[in-house]
Design a protein around this motif. Structure first.
Motif, PDB file in Angstrom:
ATOM      1  N   ALA A  17      24.638  55.387 -25.266  1.00 10.92           N
ATOM      2  CA  ALA A  17      24.088  55.785 -26.732  1.00 10.92           C
ATOM      3  C   ALA A  17      22.665  55.370 -26.858  1.00 10.92           C
ATOM      4  O   ALA A  17      21.710  56.035 -27.522  1.00 10.92           O
ATOM      5  CB  ALA A  17      24.950  55.051 -27.754  1.00 10.92           C
ATOM      6  N   LYS A  18      22.276  54.243 -26.220  1.00 15.14           N
ATOM      7  CA  LYS A  18      20.889  53.647 -26.520  1.00 15.14           C
ATOM      8  C   LYS A  18      19.942  54.375 -25.555  1.00 15.14           C
ATOM      9  O   LYS A  18      18.749  54.637 -26.083  1.00 15.14           O
ATOM     10  CB  LYS A  18      20.820  52.001 -25.995  1.00 15.14           C
ATOM     11  N   ILE A  19      20.343  55.021 -24.718  1.00 14.81           N
ATOM     12  CA  ILE A  19      19.389  55.965 -23.729  1.00 14.81           C
ATOM     13  C   ILE A  19      19.122  57.231 -24.436  1.00 14.81           C
ATOM     14  O   ILE A  19      17.954  57.785 -24.504  1.00 14.81           O
ATOM     15  CB  ILE A  19      20.164  55.987 -22.491  1.00 14.81           C
ATOM     16  N   ASP A  20      20.187  57.661 -25.414  1.00 10.73           N
ATOM     17  CA  ASP A  20      19.950  58.962 -26.145  1.00 10.73           C
ATOM     18  C   ASP A  20      19.132  58.476 -27.400  1.00 10.73           C
ATOM     19  O   ASP A  20      18.848  59.212 -28.113  1.00 10.73           O
ATOM     20  CB  ASP A  20      21.264  59.416 -26.581  1.00 10.73           C
ATOM     21  N   GLY A  21      18.694  57.209 -27.721  1.00  5.90           N
ATOM     22  CA  GLY A  21      17.924  56.774 -28.819  1.00  5.90           C
ATOM     23  C   GLY A  21      18.530  56.181 -29.881  1.00  5.90           C
ATOM     24  O   GLY A  21      17.980  56.045 -30.959  1.00  5.90           O
ATOM     25  N   ALA A  22      19.976  56.134 -29.589  1.00  7.95           N
ATOM     26  CA  ALA A  22      20.571  55.629 -30.905  1.00  7.95           C
ATOM     27  C   ALA A  22      20.504  53.874 -31.057  1.00  7.95           C
ATOM     28  O   ALA A  22      20.269  53.285 -29.949  1.00  7.95           O
ATOM     29  CB  ALA A  22      22.009  55.479 -30.768  1.00  7.95           C
ATOM     30  N   ASN A  23      20.182  53.487 -32.210  1.00  9.58           N
ATOM     31  CA  ASN A  23      20.153  52.016 -32.602  1.00  9.58           C
ATOM     32  C   ASN A  23      21.592  51.276 -32.838  1.00  9.58           C
ATOM     33  O   ASN A  23      22.462  51.972 -32.583  1.00  9.58           O
ATOM     34  CB  ASN A  23      19.076  51.904 -33.751  1.00  9.58           C
ATOM     35  N   ASP A  24      21.275  49.939 -32.932  1.00  6.51           N
ATOM     36  CA  ASP A  24      22.796  49.367 -33.134  1.00  6.51           C
ATOM     37  C   ASP A  24      23.568  49.733 -34.234  1.00  6.51           C
ATOM     38  O   ASP A  24      24.772  49.878 -34.343  1.00  6.51           O
ATOM     39  CB  ASP A  24      22.429  47.931 -33.196  1.00  6.51           C
ATOM     40  N   VAL A  25      22.998  50.274 -35.583  1.00  3.30           N
ATOM     41  CA  VAL A  25      23.534  50.678 -36.614  1.00  3.30           C
ATOM     42  C   VAL A  25      24.406  51.899 -36.450  1.00  3.30           C
ATOM     43  O   VAL A  25      25.543  52.237 -36.742  1.00  3.30           O
ATOM     44  CB  VAL A  25      22.564  50.738 -37.946  1.00  3.30           C
ATOM     45  N   VAL A  26      23.768  53.045 -35.626  1.00  2.00           N
ATOM     46  CA  VAL A  26      24.203  54.206 -35.299  1.00  2.00           C
ATOM     47  C   VAL A  26      25.405  53.949 -34.512  1.00  2.00           C
ATOM     48  O   VAL A  26      26.337  54.660 -34.496  1.00  2.00           O
ATOM     49  CB  VAL A  26      23.111  55.077 -34.880  1.00  2.00           C
ATOM     50  N   ILE A  27      25.023  52.962 -33.349  1.00  2.00           N
ATOM     51  CA  ILE A  27      26.302  53.081 -32.347  1.00  2.00           C
ATOM     52  C   ILE A  27      27.475  52.276 -33.105  1.00  2.00           C
ATOM     53  O   ILE A  27      28.641  52.758 -33.026  1.00  2.00           O
ATOM     54  CB  ILE A  27      25.603  51.746 -31.215  1.00  2.00           C
ATOM     55  N   PHE A  28      27.207  51.423 -34.154  1.00  2.00           N
ATOM     56  CA  PHE A  28      28.371  50.556 -34.872  1.00  2.00           C
ATOM     57  C   PHE A  28      29.235  51.794 -35.654  1.00  2.00           C
ATOM     58  O   PHE A  28      30.518  51.875 -35.561  1.00  2.00           O
ATOM     59  CB  PHE A  28      27.749  49.681 -35.661  1.00  2.00           C
ATOM     60  N   ILE A  29      28.481  52.589 -36.507  1.00  2.00           N
ATOM     61  CA  ILE A  29      29.081  53.639 -37.369  1.00  2.00           C
ATOM     62  C   ILE A  29      29.732  54.820 -36.625  1.00  2.00           C
ATOM     63  O   ILE A  29      30.773  55.019 -36.781  1.00  2.00           O
ATOM     64  CB  ILE A  29      28.083  54.084 -38.330  1.00  2.00           C
ATOM     65  N   LYS A  30      29.015  55.340 -35.504  1.00  2.00           N
ATOM     66  CA  LYS A  30      29.325  56.547 -34.975  1.00  2.00           C
ATOM     67  C   LYS A  30      30.172  56.372 -33.759  1.00  2.00           C
ATOM     68  O   LYS A  30      30.877  57.295 -33.157  1.00  2.00           O
ATOM     69  CB  LYS A  30      28.069  57.210 -34.584  1.00  2.00           C
TER      70      LYS A  30
END
Length: 297
Positions: A176-189
């Protein structure tokens, strides 16, 4: 008997029979007092005073419940409790999950200190008087938020979350981080959708606490409009206010069919019934969440 294994020895089958017998006794001792309250709450109050009612109502009557719900105070108390349970549970589960997700990361700065402080709170507290002074100083006394804010985080619940989050594959977050997601996005989605069992488990813990708690209403609430249903029940039992309820319902019930004791029993059943109905729907998540949060941890 079908539940006995013919391949087992006589001693093993006897051990199973003894276990079943003991569990049946425990179930009976646990469930019968509840059944007794239900049966007597649906019986004529004056008739129930003579005793001898154990399994079924002798003189069926709903006047006890008419007297309970004729008092508008109980309806307000129900509304406060429902609102408190829904809002308090949702915020507590989300906030605890968010903090626990951060604490599950070994690279978090000061993680050991936070864990140590949290562990201390499991065994020690500041005491009721300092807590009461704190509540008054920050303006939560006689405020609906006194039910919500202090109960938003319990470290015991965080331990279950942390154990669960540690077992989630790190590859999910890395991709997910490789796709540009930050920690908040990772946590929620990503994290939250994968955490349904443990979320349901903590929701049961917190929801049952909010529904059953009477102490906060007794200590921190003086307004009748803000008292929860369990505080209402406490006052009926401790302060014997059931006579006032009988007076308010005088025009809609047969006064001879209702007693102080029968109103107490009807109120106990009415306040317990909603949470008992909700619990079975979350039971499967509860068992699964406990296993994920303990065995893997």
């Amino acid at each position: 008997m079908r539940f006995l294994n013919t391949r087992q020895s006589i001693s093993e089958n006897a051990f199973e029979l003894i276990n079943i017998f003991i569990m049946l006794i425990i179930c009976f001792l646990t469930l019968y007092p509840i059944w007794y309250c239900i049966v007597n709450s649906f019986n004529d109050g004056a008739d129930a005073m003579m005793g001898g009612i154990y399994w079924w109502p002798r003189m069926f009557s709903i006047d006890n419940y008419k007297a309970v719900f004729a008092d508008t105070s109980i309806l307000k108390a129900f509304a406060v409790t429902i609102l408190r349970t829904v809002i308090g549970t949702a915020l507590a589960v989300y906030f605890t999950a968010m903090v626990s997700y951060a604490l599950s990361k070994k690279e978090l700065a000061g993680r050991k200190i936070y864990m140590m402080i949290g562990s201390i709170t499991l065994f020690f507290s500041g005491g009721l008087i300092p807590f009461f002074i704190l509540i008054k100083k920050i303006g939560l006394y006689d405020n609906f938020l006194v039910f919500i804010i202090p109960s938003m985080f319990y470290f015991f619940n965080a331990i279950i979350f942390i154990a669960f989050f540690k077992e989630l594959p790190s590859a999910l977050e890395e991709s997910a981080k490789i796709d540009g997601a930050n920690d908040v996005v990772i946590f929620i989605k990503i994290i939250i959708p994968l955490s349904t069992p443990v979320l349901a488990t903590i929701a049961i813990y917190v929801g049952v606490y909010h529904w059953n708690d009477y102490f906060a209403g007794v200590i921190f609430i003086k307004s009748m409009d803000l008292q929860p249903i369990q505080t209402f029940l406490y006052k009926i039992i401790a302060e014997n206010t059931s006579g006032q309820m009988m007076g308010r319902a005088a025009g809609s019930i047969n006064q001879g069919a209702v007693t102080s004791q029968s109103i107490k029993l009807a109120t106990m059943v009415a306040t317990t019934f909603p949470i008992v109905c909700v619990y079975p729907f979350l039971q499967k998540y509860f068992v699964k969440g406990i296993l994920l949060g303990s065995v893997k941890g």
